[in-house]
Design a protein around this motif. Sequence first.
Motif, PDB file in Angstrom:
ATOM      1  N   LEU A  49      -9.452  26.494  68.096  1.00  0.00           N
ATOM      2  CA  LEU A  49      -8.276  27.220  68.600  1.00  0.00           C
ATOM      3  C   LEU A  49      -7.656  28.003  67.452  1.00  0.00           C
ATOM      4  CD1 LEU A  49      -5.995  24.895  70.803  1.00  0.00           C
ATOM      5  CD2 LEU A  49      -7.072  27.021  71.495  1.00  0.00           C
ATOM      6  N   GLY A  50      -7.362  29.256  67.682  1.00  0.00           N
ATOM      7  CA  GLY A  50      -6.696  30.051  66.656  1.00  0.00           C
ATOM      8  C   GLY A  50      -7.617  30.605  65.587  1.00  0.00           C
ATOM      9  N   PHE A  75      -6.892  30.657  81.218  1.00  0.00           N
ATOM     10  CA  PHE A  75      -6.319  30.180  82.470  1.00  0.00           C
ATOM     11  C   PHE A  75      -7.173  30.575  83.675  1.00  0.00           C
ATOM     12  CE2 PHE A  75      -3.142  30.135  85.908  1.00  0.00           C
ATOM     13  CZ  PHE A  75      -2.656  28.849  85.708  1.00  0.00           C
ATOM     14  N   LEU A  77     -10.378  31.857  83.454  1.00  0.00           N
ATOM     15  CA  LEU A  77     -11.794  31.703  83.090  1.00  0.00           C
ATOM     16  C   LEU A  77     -12.571  33.003  82.901  1.00  0.00           C
ATOM     17  CD1 LEU A  77     -12.401  28.627  85.357  1.00  0.00           C
ATOM     18  CD2 LEU A  77     -12.546  28.594  82.863  1.00  0.00           C
ATOM     19  N   TYR A  94     -12.958  27.309  77.534  1.00  0.00           N
ATOM     20  CA  TYR A  94     -12.076  26.377  76.826  1.00  0.00           C
ATOM     21  C   TYR A  94     -11.744  25.120  77.621  1.00  0.00           C
ATOM     22  CZ  TYR A  94      -7.666  24.518  75.035  1.00  0.00           C
ATOM     23  OH  TYR A  94      -6.674  23.695  74.596  1.00  0.00           O
ATOM     24  N   ARG A  95     -11.381  25.305  78.881  1.00  0.00           N
ATOM     25  CA  ARG A  95     -10.873  24.175  79.649  1.00  0.00           C
ATOM     26  C   ARG A  95     -11.948  23.282  80.235  1.00  0.00           C
ATOM     27  NH1 ARG A  95      -8.943  25.230  83.663  1.00  0.00           N
ATOM     28  NH2 ARG A  95      -8.882  27.464  84.007  1.00  0.00           N
ATOM     29  N   LEU A  96     -13.192  23.677  80.079  1.00  0.00           N
ATOM     30  CA  LEU A  96     -14.255  22.887  80.696  1.00  0.00           C
ATOM     31  C   LEU A  96     -14.818  21.871  79.706  1.00  0.00           C
ATOM     32  CD1 LEU A  96     -16.008  25.756  82.605  1.00  0.00           C
ATOM     33  CD2 LEU A  96     -14.038  24.408  83.243  1.00  0.00           C
ATOM     34  N   ASP A  97     -15.152  20.719  80.207  1.00  0.00           N
ATOM     35  CA  ASP A  97     -15.643  19.665  79.317  1.00  0.00           C
ATOM     36  C   ASP A  97     -17.111  19.360  79.530  1.00  0.00           C
ATOM     37  OD1 ASP A  97     -13.229  19.173  77.979  1.00  0.00           O
ATOM     38  OD2 ASP A  97     -12.477  18.102  79.728  1.00  0.00           O
ATOM     39  N   GLU A 101     -19.919  21.695  84.900  1.00  0.00           N
ATOM     40  CA  GLU A 101     -18.795  22.514  85.354  1.00  0.00           C
ATOM     41  C   GLU A 101     -19.052  23.989  85.044  1.00  0.00           C
ATOM     42  OE1 GLU A 101     -15.902  18.908  84.103  1.00  0.00           O
ATOM     43  OE2 GLU A 101     -15.361  20.899  83.385  1.00  0.00           O
TER      44      GLU A 101
ATOM     45  N   ARG B  46      -7.447  16.452  85.105  1.00  0.00           N
ATOM     46  CA  ARG B  46      -8.493  15.887  84.247  1.00  0.00           C
ATOM     47  C   ARG B  46      -9.320  16.975  83.561  1.00  0.00           C
ATOM     48  NH1 ARG B  46     -13.597  14.692  86.374  1.00  0.00           N
ATOM     49  NH2 ARG B  46     -14.015  15.635  88.396  1.00  0.00           N
ATOM     50  N   TYR B  47      -9.217  18.190  84.053  1.00  0.00           N
ATOM     51  CA  TYR B  47      -9.925  19.297  83.401  1.00  0.00           C
ATOM     52  C   TYR B  47      -9.016  20.036  82.416  1.00  0.00           C
ATOM     53  CZ  TYR B  47     -13.314  18.801  87.190  1.00  0.00           C
ATOM     54  OH  TYR B  47     -14.234  18.332  88.073  1.00  0.00           O
ATOM     55  N   GLY B  49      -6.717  21.969  83.308  1.00  0.00           N
ATOM     56  CA  GLY B  49      -6.471  23.296  83.880  1.00  0.00           C
ATOM     57  C   GLY B  49      -7.243  23.442  85.176  1.00  0.00           C
ATOM     58  N   ILE B  50      -7.236  24.647  85.702  1.00  0.00           N
ATOM     59  CA  ILE B  50      -7.822  24.868  87.012  1.00  0.00           C
ATOM     60  C   ILE B  50      -9.302  25.196  86.929  1.00  0.00           C
ATOM     61  CG2 ILE B  50      -7.736  26.418  89.009  1.00  0.00           C
ATOM     62  CD1 ILE B  50      -4.651  26.586  87.618  1.00  0.00           C
ATOM     63  N   GLY B 145       1.432  30.488  83.811  1.00  0.00           N
ATOM     64  CA  GLY B 145       0.245  30.073  83.075  1.00  0.00           C
ATOM     65  C   GLY B 145      -0.708  31.219  82.808  1.00  0.00           C
ATOM     66  N   GLU B 172       0.194  29.491  79.175  1.00  0.00           N
ATOM     67  CA  GLU B 172      -1.100  29.115  78.610  1.00  0.00           C
ATOM     68  C   GLU B 172      -0.915  28.548  77.198  1.00  0.00           C
ATOM     69  OE1 GLU B 172      -3.650  32.493  78.625  1.00  0.00           O
ATOM     70  OE2 GLU B 172      -5.070  31.617  77.223  1.00  0.00           O
ATOM     71  N   ASP B 175       0.180  25.090  77.550  1.00  0.00           N
ATOM     72  CA  ASP B 175      -0.941  24.208  77.898  1.00  0.00           C
ATOM     73  C   ASP B 175      -1.789  23.874  76.678  1.00  0.00           C
ATOM     74  OD1 ASP B 175      -0.326  23.921  80.563  1.00  0.00           O
ATOM     75  OD2 ASP B 175      -1.665  25.507  81.255  1.00  0.00           O
ATOM     76  N   LYS B 176      -2.109  24.906  75.882  1.00  0.00           N
ATOM     77  CA  LYS B 176      -2.988  24.684  74.727  1.00  0.00           C
ATOM     78  C   LYS B 176      -2.308  23.830  73.669  1.00  0.00           C
ATOM     79  CE  LYS B 176      -6.048  28.647  75.206  1.00  0.00           C
ATOM     80  NZ  LYS B 176      -6.350  30.037  74.826  1.00  0.00           N
ATOM     81  N   ARG B 179      -2.114  20.244  74.765  1.00  0.00           N
ATOM     82  CA  ARG B 179      -3.418  19.602  74.631  1.00  0.00           C
ATOM     83  C   ARG B 179      -3.694  19.250  73.170  1.00  0.00           C
ATOM     84  NH1 ARG B 179      -8.798  21.677  77.869  1.00  0.00           N
ATOM     85  NH2 ARG B 179     -10.149  20.015  77.222  1.00  0.00           N
ATOM     86  N   LYS B 221       0.702  29.727  68.583  1.00  0.00           N
ATOM     87  CA  LYS B 221      -0.243  28.699  69.035  1.00  0.00           C
ATOM     88  C   LYS B 221      -1.101  28.238  67.864  1.00  0.00           C
ATOM     89  CE  LYS B 221      -4.148  30.108  70.360  1.00  0.00           C
ATOM     90  NZ  LYS B 221      -5.101  30.967  71.038  1.00  0.00           N
ATOM     91  N   THR B 222      -1.651  29.220  67.117  1.00  0.00           N
ATOM     92  CA  THR B 222      -2.501  28.902  65.972  1.00  0.00           C
ATOM     93  C   THR B 222      -1.729  28.091  64.930  1.00  0.00           C
ATOM     94  OG1 THR B 222      -3.725  30.929  66.353  1.00  0.00           O
ATOM     95  CG2 THR B 222      -3.972  29.919  64.192  1.00  0.00           C
ATOM     96  N   VAL B 225      -1.357  24.533  66.169  1.00  0.00           N
ATOM     97  CA  VAL B 225      -2.633  23.808  66.158  1.00  0.00           C
ATOM     98  C   VAL B 225      -2.996  23.388  64.735  1.00  0.00           C
ATOM     99  CG1 VAL B 225      -5.109  24.056  66.572  1.00  0.00           C
ATOM    100  CG2 VAL B 225      -3.488  24.831  68.295  1.00  0.00           C
ATOM    101  N   ARG B 226      -2.774  24.302  63.760  1.00  0.00           N
ATOM    102  CA  ARG B 226      -3.069  23.964  62.351  1.00  0.00           C
ATOM    103  C   ARG B 226      -2.184  22.798  61.887  1.00  0.00           C
ATOM    104  NH1 ARG B 226      -6.499  27.638  63.102  1.00  0.00           N
ATOM    105  NH2 ARG B 226      -7.398  25.815  64.047  1.00  0.00           N
TER     106      ARG B 226
END
Lengths: 173, 343
Positions: A49-50, A75, A77, A94-97, A101, B46-47, B49-50, B145, B172, B175-176, B179, B221-222, B225-226
């Motif tokens: 990220l970033g 958001f 995809l 990003y959001r997929l694990d 998927e 659980r994902y 996001g959508i 979002g 967004e 969200d990030k 997470r 965001k960056t 995260v750092r």
Amino acid sequence: MGPLQVTRTDKKVKPLQIVSNSPEQTRKIGMKLGELAASGDVILLVGPLGAGKTCLTQGIARGLGIHEYTASPSFVLVREYHQGKLPLYHIDLYRLDRVEEVAQLGLDDYLYGDGVCVVEWADKGSSVLPEEHLLIELQVVSPLKRKLSFMPKGTRYMKMLWKLKVMKQGDKK
Amino acid sequence: MTGVDDREMKILGIETSCDETAAAVVKDGTEILSNVISSQVELHSRYGGIVPEVASRQHLLSITPIVQKALADAKVRPGDLSAIAVTYGPGLAGSLLVGVNFAKALALAWELPLIGVNHLEAHIYANWLGPDEPEFPAISLIVSGGHTELVLLQGHGIISRLGRTRDDAAGEAFDKVARALGLGYPGGPIIEKATQGITPTRRLPRAWIKGSDDFSFSGIKTAVVRLAEELKISSSTKPSQAVLDLAASFQQAVVDVLVTKTVAAANKRGVEQILLAGGVAANKLLRQTMVRNSPIPVLIPPPILCTDNAAMVACCGYFRFLHGKIENCDLDVVPGLSLGSSK
């Protein structure tokens, strides 16, 4: 794992590395890639990220003649841009694990279509992404500095990188 | 009010652009008779996001009972309706298709006019469902979002975009960051709840983009995260004070930028009001800060109408209907629809 791993251990190809000292430089590198891109190209981006993945994509878009900002597609995809010389499909995993998927997303229309595909977080779907591609790994060196490693898979992308190198050398003169 | 008779107008709104299946009946564009929302947040959490495929399948399962409930709650029969309004973009193609096709089928079967609604415009129209009627010209900040947009409204349907995010949408970024800090999903409500009563002390970068009404949230965001990496966060343990401080500082920085730029844009254009809209408009700190810093009235829909719902679609559809904007049965979804580009 999938083709991405294979690429990285491919001894014949020494990865081209470019250091970027700012988001603006990263964007400029992307712009050159965008200028070199052809129909059907697939560019895979990997990095935390970033690291500048969306930033690099903004440059690619600019190089394709797209003047709109390519906002992050995390958001939604996929974001499509049609106002350039080629369509740009900006995909974000990003959001997929799980790789299943990614397989369920129905990305093939984009990946094997006539536009340029840029896939962020490509490592999450390596086994279902096209075997021929240009993989770019972005590493965070310091708050502003990034190291970009280019790993081509397939002659088309080797040629592209060769041209990129020539363009870079032209800049220095 | 040309071409429309004087009787009460009840419009059925349908919304399936993202992860909520929603239907509502609104009378005369202002009075909510019913507002039914089936959220998929649990399913998608659980994902982080959508997931589009999951979303469209869920819409298919929910849409019939949701529409039936909306009509039953409003105590209206199909014959009492004046029109059907449906979101046709922007959003996820597979999800939009469920709502649009369902609305088309109903319009055909019940012989009602079909109205296509831009989801972003509908978010703004949630303000017409509140106690105070909005006045033109107004500036609207739509934050969610998937979007961060600043627009100028000069009349019904006369919308021009002033600015938007150049990278991450505000929601967004929430969200990030949530997470990365191990707090969970959805980021906005979780950060708001976790940071209650916490005074932010971290200095984080704010992107002002001088001379433009655009936003950028990737830098902050960056930065977070750092900093999060240094804190060695694990999602299994209770968040430390340092994590909560970082989350609160992040929220403060995002709110600062949103409020300062919106107020500046409003001052520059000399508008009557600021209209907040979109899911992030449910954030208390944003609501309070905007009201405190704005020299002109700020209208904010109640939280339930900020997040995705169909009452706002019915309301927006009402005003489009008044202006004669009716679709044929060839209405198609436009996943990349932007504001100001509506038909």
